[in-house]
Scaffold this active site. Structure first.
Site, PDB file in Angstrom:
ATOM      1  N   CYS A 116       0.810  -1.226   0.000  1.00 47.05           N
ATOM      2  CA  CYS A 116       0.000   0.000   0.000  1.00 47.05           C
ATOM      3  C   CYS A 116       0.838   1.269   0.000  1.00 47.05           C
ATOM      4  O   CYS A 116       0.322   2.354  -0.273  1.00 47.05           O
ATOM      5  CB  CYS A 116      -0.951  -0.016   1.190  1.00 47.05           C
ATOM      6  SG  CYS A 116      -2.037  -1.445   1.151  1.00 47.05           S
ATOM      7  N   HIS A 256      -3.859   6.883   2.406  1.00 48.18           N
ATOM      8  CA  HIS A 256      -4.156   5.556   1.863  1.00 48.18           C
ATOM      9  C   HIS A 256      -5.542   5.138   2.344  1.00 48.18           C
ATOM     10  O   HIS A 256      -5.895   5.329   3.502  1.00 48.18           O
ATOM     11  CB  HIS A 256      -3.090   4.561   2.339  1.00 48.18           C
ATOM     12  CG  HIS A 256      -3.406   3.146   1.964  1.00 48.18           C
ATOM     13  ND1 HIS A 256      -3.721   2.773   0.679  1.00 48.18           N
ATOM     14  CD2 HIS A 256      -3.477   2.019   2.718  1.00 48.18           C
ATOM     15  CE1 HIS A 256      -3.961   1.482   0.651  1.00 48.18           C
ATOM     16  NE2 HIS A 256      -3.828   0.998   1.863  1.00 48.18           N
ATOM     17  N   ASN A 286     -10.052  -0.652  -0.735  1.00 49.14           N
ATOM     18  CA  ASN A 286      -8.590  -0.526  -0.701  1.00 49.14           C
ATOM     19  C   ASN A 286      -8.011  -1.123  -1.984  1.00 49.14           C
ATOM     20  O   ASN A 286      -8.030  -2.335  -2.178  1.00 49.14           O
ATOM     21  CB  ASN A 286      -8.060  -1.267   0.535  1.00 49.14           C
ATOM     22  CG  ASN A 286      -6.550  -1.173   0.676  1.00 49.14           C
ATOM     23  OD1 ASN A 286      -5.864  -0.702  -0.231  1.00 49.14           O
ATOM     24  ND2 ASN A 286      -6.034  -1.622   1.803  1.00 49.14           N
TER      25      ASN A 286
HETATM   26  C1  COA Z   1      -9.917  -5.923   8.859  1.00 44.27           C
HETATM   27  C2  COA Z   1     -10.579  -4.973   9.801  1.00 44.27           C
HETATM   28  C3  COA Z   1     -11.602  -4.128   9.058  1.00 44.27           C
HETATM   29  C4  COA Z   1     -11.327  -5.754  10.873  1.00 44.27           C
HETATM   30  O1  COA Z   1     -11.899  -4.873  11.796  1.00 44.27           O
HETATM   31  P1  COA Z   1     -11.659  -5.107  13.351  1.00 44.27           P
HETATM   32  O2  COA Z   1     -12.440  -4.079  14.025  1.00 44.27           O
HETATM   33  O3  COA Z   1     -10.190  -5.163  13.606  1.00 44.27           O
HETATM   34  O4  COA Z   1     -12.337  -6.510  13.559  1.00 44.27           O
HETATM   35  P2  COA Z   1     -11.748  -7.825  14.205  1.00 44.27           P
HETATM   36  O5  COA Z   1     -10.888  -8.523  13.209  1.00 44.27           O
HETATM   37  O6  COA Z   1     -11.187  -7.509  15.552  1.00 44.27           O
HETATM   38  O7  COA Z   1     -13.088  -8.610  14.402  1.00 44.27           O
HETATM   39  C5  COA Z   1     -14.158  -8.141  15.236  1.00 44.27           C
HETATM   40  C6  COA Z   1     -15.321  -9.096  15.114  1.00 44.27           C
HETATM   41  O8  COA Z   1     -15.933  -8.926  13.817  1.00 44.27           O
HETATM   42  C7  COA Z   1     -15.961 -10.162  13.126  1.00 44.27           C
HETATM   43  N1  COA Z   1     -15.759  -9.937  11.711  1.00 44.27           N
HETATM   44  C8  COA Z   1     -14.611  -9.896  11.033  1.00 44.27           C
HETATM   45  N2  COA Z   1     -14.851  -9.649   9.742  1.00 44.27           N
HETATM   46  C9  COA Z   1     -16.182  -9.505   9.627  1.00 44.27           C
HETATM   47  C10 COA Z   1     -17.029  -9.235   8.534  1.00 44.27           C
HETATM   48  N3  COA Z   1     -16.568  -9.035   7.288  1.00 44.27           N
HETATM   49  N4  COA Z   1     -18.355  -9.157   8.760  1.00 44.27           N
HETATM   50  C11 COA Z   1     -18.867  -9.338   9.989  1.00 44.27           C
HETATM   51  N5  COA Z   1     -18.094  -9.616  11.060  1.00 44.27           N
HETATM   52  C12 COA Z   1     -16.769  -9.689  10.882  1.00 44.27           C
HETATM   53  C13 COA Z   1     -14.826 -10.971  13.730  1.00 44.27           C
HETATM   54  O9  COA Z   1     -15.040 -12.352  13.535  1.00 44.27           O
HETATM   55  C14 COA Z   1     -14.895 -10.560  15.174  1.00 44.27           C
HETATM   56  O10 COA Z   1     -15.947 -11.268  15.806  1.00 44.27           O
HETATM   57  P3  COA Z   1     -15.806 -11.771  17.331  1.00 44.27           P
HETATM   58  O11 COA Z   1     -15.628 -10.507  18.138  1.00 44.27           O
HETATM   59  O12 COA Z   1     -17.081 -12.483  17.542  1.00 44.27           O
HETATM   60  O13 COA Z   1     -14.572 -12.623  17.325  1.00 44.27           O
HETATM   61  C15 COA Z   1      -9.559  -4.056  10.492  1.00 44.27           C
HETATM   62  O14 COA Z   1      -8.785  -4.819  11.388  1.00 44.27           O
HETATM   63  C16 COA Z   1      -8.633  -3.377   9.560  1.00 44.27           C
HETATM   64  O15 COA Z   1      -9.035  -2.479   8.835  1.00 44.27           O
HETATM   65  N6  COA Z   1      -7.350  -3.699   9.596  1.00 44.27           N
HETATM   66  C17 COA Z   1      -6.317  -2.988   8.901  1.00 44.27           C
HETATM   67  C18 COA Z   1      -6.397  -3.116   7.443  1.00 44.27           C
HETATM   68  C19 COA Z   1      -5.271  -2.337   6.861  1.00 44.27           C
HETATM   69  O16 COA Z   1      -5.085  -1.189   7.157  1.00 44.27           O
HETATM   70  N7  COA Z   1      -4.449  -2.960   6.101  1.00 44.27           N
HETATM   71  C20 COA Z   1      -3.210  -2.305   5.772  1.00 44.27           C
HETATM   72  C21 COA Z   1      -3.094  -1.849   4.499  1.00 44.27           C
HETATM   73  S1  COA Z   1      -3.498  -3.026   3.298  1.00 44.27           S
END
Ligand code: COA
EC number: 2.3.1.180
Length: 332
Positions: A116, A256, A286
């Site tokens: 990214c 980004h 993204n």
């Molecule tokens: C991926 C991302 C959106 C997930 O959001 P988050 O708030 O961290 O969510 P978590 O992974 O902690 O999961 C929280 C809950 O939602 C659930 N969940 C994950 N993906 C889900 C989806 N698509 N739909 C519904 N629920 C979802 C998980 O299973 C978890 O459930 P639980 O609490 O029962 O275990 C977030 O972590 C993110 O944006 N990460 C960085 C991405 C990024 O910047 N990448 C770098 C550049 S590429």
């Protein structure tokens, strides 16, 4: 003698037609529109469909549009750098294919792999060739066909990524505009949290690796999120400080587009209000190396010559950084 700088003299984006909505994703994995919008800010993303359609299609369309709008002959391009983690194939470089597609016969070309942050890396590199006086016209492409490495059974990643990209033309100037400063970082110890497990030299493709779905992007979202929030915000604040910029001096933050919450945290740390933050994550998701040129393209009509702009990114590697530039032209 006045310093020669590299300045962006044109920007062009390109996205495929197919729109993958949150509603369609609801039919593919256990997710819902409300969760995706509140956790990421994404409503839809574009997908490049069709056989033999690689990242070079995105890059070539963007560069063709760029050459046309800047009245540039393809033969006049000295160098094309393409930032991507989804090259058409491991080799040759996607930049070579783009150069051939657009008729840039006198240019050499290569790819940059910095996920990214790829556009920041490539823009920094390209600007050096202009600043030294070695080249007159350099094109920087940031493009990714993320759908080619996304597992549409993995709800943690498939909701985030999309296909698209853009390109900018760099030329030289002695005016007080252009690329002013750049801070770039990499930390390879972050690799386990965001990577592709197989398909490289360490683990070439086998039937087993395909069955184990190891040719898709793997992300430990919450770990990446924490690193991204901290580092993207820090590096953006640092480049402001280093260049004596107050929040009032900054016309635009170009972040980004990985997650709206990361973007908000970065803007807060910089003290920049939401009205100065470029955001199109809701319609493209993204697009990895594509997000920054796609933002500049979407907001081009609002940019004025001399605007202080901060670009910032964080991504796989880990890689992160920011660029401070002064916009070079009023859009027509
Ligand atoms: C991926 C991302 C959106 C997930 O959001 P988050 O708030 O961290 O969510 P978590 O992974 O902690 O999961 C929280 C809950 O939602 C659930 N969940 C994950 N993906 C889900 C989806 N698509 N739909 C519904 N629920 C979802 C998980 O299973 C978890 O459930 P639980 O609490 O029962 O275990 C977030 O972590 C993110 O944006 N990460 C960085 C991405 C990024 O910047 N990448 C770098 C550049 S590429």
């Amino acid at each position: 003698m006045k310093k020669t700088r590299a300045v962006i003299t044109g920007v062009q984006g390109w996205v495929p037609e197919y729109v993958l909505t949150n509603q369609e994703l609801e039919t593919m994995v256990d997710t819902n529109d409300e969760w995706i919008v509140s956790r990421t800010g994404i409503k839809e993303r574009r997908i490049l469909k069709g056989e033999n359609q690689g990242t070079s299609v995105i890059g070539s369309e963007a560069v063709k549009g760029l050459l046309k709008k800047t009245n540039t002959a393809p033969e006049d391009i000295d160098l094309i750098i393409c930032a991507t983690v989804t090259p058409d194939m491991p080799f040759p470089a996607t930049a070579n294919i783009i150069a051939d597609n657009v008729g840039a016969k006198n240019s050499w070309s290569f790819d940059v792999s910095a996920a990214c942050s790829g556009f920041l890396y490539a823009l920094t590199m390209g600007s050096q060739f202009i600043e030294t006086g070695m080249y007159k016209k350099v094109i920087i492409v940031g493009a990714d066909k993320m759908s080619s490495i996304i597992d549409y059974q993995d709800r943690a990643t498939c909701i985030i990524f999309g296909d698209g990209g853009g390109a900018v033309l760099l030329e030289s100037t002695t005016e007080e505009v252009g690329i002013m400063d750049s801070i770039l970082h990499a930390d390879g110890s972050g690799a386990p949290f965001l990577h592709m497990k197989a398909g490289g030299s360490r683990k070439p493709a086998t039937h087993e690796s395909v069955d184990a779905r190891e040719h898709f992007a793997f992300q430990e979202g919450s770990t990446v999120f924490k690193f991204a929030v901290t580092n993207m915000a820090e590096v953006s604040a640092k480049i402001m400080e280093k260049n004596g910029l107050t929040p009032d001096d900054v016309a635009w933050l170009v972040p980004h587009q990985a997650n709206k919450r990361i973007i908000d945290a970065t803007a807060n740390r910089m003290g920049v209000g939401p009205e100065k933050v470029m955001m199109n994550i809701e319609k493209y998701g993204n697009t990895t190396a594509g997000t920054l040129p796609l933002c500049l393209w979407d907001y081009e009509s609002q940019l004025k010559k001399g605007d202080n702009i901060i670009l910032a990114a964080f991504g796989g590697g880990f890689t992160w950084g920011s660029i401070y530039l002064k916009w070079g032209y009023d859009s027509k």
